[in-house]
Structure formats: structure tokens, C-alpha cells
Scaffold this motif. Structure first.
Motif, mmCIF file in Angstrom:
data_model
loop_
_atom_site.group_PDB
_atom_site.id
_atom_site.type_symbol
_atom_site.label_atom_id
_atom_site.label_comp_id
_atom_site.label_asym_id
_atom_site.label_seq_id
_atom_site.Cartn_x
_atom_site.Cartn_y
_atom_site.Cartn_z
ATOM 1 N N UNK A 134 0.646 -1.297 0.064
ATOM 2 C CA UNK A 134 0.063 -0.059 0.105
ATOM 3 C C UNK A 134 0.879 1.162 -0.085
ATOM 4 N N UNK A 135 1.928 1.250 0.446
ATOM 5 C CA UNK A 135 2.799 2.286 0.481
ATOM 6 C C UNK A 135 3.622 2.594 -0.576
ATOM 7 N N UNK A 136 3.707 1.728 -1.863
ATOM 8 C CA UNK A 136 4.237 1.814 -2.865
ATOM 9 C C UNK A 136 3.798 2.860 -3.739
ATOM 10 N N UNK A 137 4.573 3.906 -4.321
ATOM 11 C CA UNK A 137 4.357 5.047 -4.943
ATOM 12 C C UNK A 137 3.109 5.022 -5.944
ATOM 13 N N UNK A 138 3.093 4.100 -6.755
ATOM 14 C CA UNK A 138 2.067 3.676 -7.674
ATOM 15 C C UNK A 138 0.885 3.228 -7.152
ATOM 16 N N UNK A 139 0.879 2.362 -6.206
ATOM 17 C CA UNK A 139 -0.308 2.015 -5.614
ATOM 18 C C UNK A 139 -1.087 2.917 -5.017
ATOM 19 N N UNK A 140 -0.252 3.931 -4.015
ATOM 20 C CA UNK A 140 -0.609 4.831 -3.184
ATOM 21 C C UNK A 140 -1.426 5.933 -4.154
ATOM 22 N N UNK A 141 -0.703 6.249 -5.336
ATOM 23 C CA UNK A 141 -1.287 7.293 -6.237
ATOM 24 C C UNK A 141 -2.797 6.857 -6.853
ATOM 25 N N UNK A 142 -2.824 5.424 -6.991
ATOM 26 C CA UNK A 142 -4.016 4.921 -7.755
ATOM 27 C C UNK A 142 -5.150 5.135 -6.497
ATOM 28 N N UNK A 143 -4.643 4.788 -5.220
ATOM 29 C CA UNK A 143 -5.765 4.814 -4.020
ATOM 30 C C UNK A 143 -6.302 6.209 -3.961
ATOM 31 N N UNK A 144 -5.325 7.179 -4.094
ATOM 32 C CA UNK A 144 -5.464 8.776 -3.786
ATOM 33 C C UNK A 144 -6.417 9.105 -4.687
ATOM 34 N N UNK A 145 -6.247 8.625 -6.158
ATOM 35 C CA UNK A 145 -7.103 9.112 -7.383
ATOM 36 C C UNK A 145 -8.415 8.553 -7.285
ATOM 37 N N UNK A 146 -8.316 7.221 -6.892
ATOM 38 C CA UNK A 146 -9.644 6.338 -6.729
ATOM 39 C C UNK A 146 -10.697 7.157 -5.616
ATOM 40 N N UNK A 147 -9.899 7.317 -4.509
ATOM 41 C CA UNK A 147 -10.841 7.602 -3.316
ATOM 42 C C UNK A 147 -11.503 9.285 -3.680
ATOM 43 N N UNK A 148 -10.270 10.011 -4.298
ATOM 44 C CA UNK A 148 -10.858 11.380 -4.544
ATOM 45 C C UNK A 148 -12.146 11.386 -5.568
ATOM 46 N N UNK A 149 -11.759 10.364 -6.661
ATOM 47 C CA UNK A 149 -12.789 10.413 -7.518
ATOM 48 C C UNK A 149 -14.186 9.890 -7.099
ATOM 49 N N UNK A 150 -14.216 8.879 -6.369
ATOM 50 C CA UNK A 150 -15.216 8.232 -5.705
ATOM 51 C C UNK A 150 -16.049 9.068 -4.623
#
Length: 258
Positions: A241-257
Motif C-alpha cells: 500500500x505504501x508503494x508510490x504507484x499503488x498509493x497514487x491509484x488509491x488517492x485518485x480512486x478515493x478522490x474520484x469516488x
């Protein structure tokens, strides 16, 4: 479904067969855990059948592994929170339907790369002593870090049923190089989105996919795949979860949703 999706689905089924053949299907040597001690946990069901574990990262969003839900029909998936025992109808559980499922564009069912997904529910869960969100990890996991993992994995090698009661255990972070031989058996490779953990005599197993790896009360990893459960020679692979690509996906998904 096009041929590429057919191949991906076939590969996923075959991989699960290879991963768990001749294994005892459960969190090996785990302990019973009351949901009030891990109120962020949720069980994921497809067509009425339990398939994976997830974690509440908001009252309306559940984090799990992409392979659990990427090829499922959202209208057939139900998420339940607030229960310790899947079969106990007297528990005050909350069930929610799914509005949408999101996973990274570069998720690969063939390698397990970016094996993570966010489920948005139709309506939020109600917060309570048995239902609460968990924060995402904000520190890099070091070699030897102890991580708690919990789920409702199946309980016997015949794979006839999952564990009714929530199980938990602790594992330790190991070098990703230690996962490479195991991944190679499956024709996989260890990518930057992955971390590995093991401990002699205990591990997550089938049915524990999507379960959160928790360190100091924060969600740091998600169970992806493994082989020969509870064998320290074959560490379990988690999405970091702390990997940069994973974290970017989570940040964008949570913001969009949101």
C-alpha cells in the motif's frame, strides 16, 4: 467477453488451483478474533458465496485485491461488515450492495502486479463498535516488521467450506527476493508493487485474498497470492500500500469516488 478476458479468467482459475493444491486452506495456526478488535474488516460475497476479505478505508469504500472482483459483476457482489462469524444470523451485521469497482489500469492477472481494488458501496456503513475505518500506512515496511493479517479463509484441504469464524495471525516482512523462486513456479515475477511476508507454521491462504496487512493500527498491505501455505520457504505476496504507484491509484480512486 473477448478472448483476452477469457484468457485472463482461465489464468486466474489455474493460478488459484496451482497455488493451493495440497495446502490446508485457512489462516494456518491462526486464532479466533472478535470483529470488535478489527472493526475495519469486511467479508465480500459473490452470488451469495463468500469469496474474499476486504477493509473499510471509508464508510463507503472497501479495499481488497483486484483478482477478487475485477471480473465479477458488481450487481452480484455484497459486502458485509460488523460480523465475527459468517454463519451467525444473530450478529448485528450490515450488508451493502456495490455501486462500482475500480482497479488500476495496469493490474495484471498474469503476474499479480498492482493487485488492488476499491469497491464503492451504494450506501455507507453505519459507524459503531463493530464497524470502523482504518487509515492507510504512511511508513515504509522494514525487514522483520511484524504485520497482522486476518480473514475468513477456508478450513480444510478439501476446500469444502471457509472458516465461519474470523481468524488472525502475525507474519514478518521478508526480502522480496525470497518470493522470487515461488513466483517463478507460477510463471510470475516480483514487481515493485509487491512486498512479501512469512512466518514458520502460519500464513493467510485461500479465501484470505484481499485481507489487510496491518502494522501499528494502519493498513500497509493487501494479500495477493501464495503457494504451499504456512511454508516459510514460500512467503505470501502482498500488494504494498505504501508503494508510490499503488498509493497514487488509491488517492485518485478515493478522490474520484468521494
Amino acid at each position: 467477453m473477448n478472448s483476452r478476458n477469457n484468457f485472463a479468467l482461465l489464468f486466474a482459475v489455474l493460478s488459484w488451483f496451482l497455488i493451493y493444491t495440497n495446502a490446508q486452506y485457512r489462516i494456518w495456526n491462526g486464532k479466533d478474533r472478535n470483529i470488535e478488535k478489527s472493526p475495519y474488516l469486511a467479508s465480500i460475497h459473490d452470488s451469495g458465496i463468500y469469496i474474499c476479505t476486504g477493509a473499510l478505508i471509508s464508510l463507503q469504500m472497501v479495499l481488497t485485491a483486484a483478482h477478487c472482483v475485477a471480473y465479477s459483476r458488481g450487481n452480484l457482489i455484497v459486502v458485509e461488515a460488523g460480523i465475527t462469524d459468517l454463519d451467525d444470523t444473530t450478529e448485528d451485521g450490515q450488508m451493502r450492495g456495490v455501486e462500482s469497482i475500480h482497479h488500476p489500469c495496469d493490474y495484471s492477472p498474469e503476474t499479480g502486479h498492482m493487485d488492488i481494488a476499491v469497491i464503492k458501496l451504494h450506501t455507507p456503513f453505519r459507524r459503531g463498535s463493530r464497524v470502523e475505518i482504518i487509515e492507510l500506512c504512511d511508513t515504509t515496511l522494514n525487514l522483520g516488521t511484524k504485520m497482522r493479517v486476518s480473514g475468513w479463509g477456508a478450513t480444510s484441504g478439501d476446500n469444502e467450506r471457509y472458516s465461519c469464524t474470523l481468524q488472525t495471525t502475525n507474519v514478518n516482512i521478508v526480502l522480496t527476493q525470497e518470493c522470487a523462486p515461488m513466483a517463478a513456479i507460477l510463471g510470475n515475477m516480483i514487481t515493485e508493487s509487491m512486498i512479501c511476508a512469512t512466518r514458520d507454521g502460519t500464513s493467510p491462504c485461500q479465501g484470505d485474498s484481499g485481507a489487510p496487512g496491518v502494522v501499528k493500527g494502519k493498513l500497509c498491505a493487501v494479500v495477493s497470492y501464495g503457494i504451499c501455505c504456512a511454508n516459510p520457504s514460500y512467503p505470501t505476496v502482498y500488494t504494498d500500500v505504501n508503494n508510490a504507484k499503488v498509493r497514487n491509484f488509491l488517492r485518485d480512486a478515493m478522490a474520484w469516488l468521494s
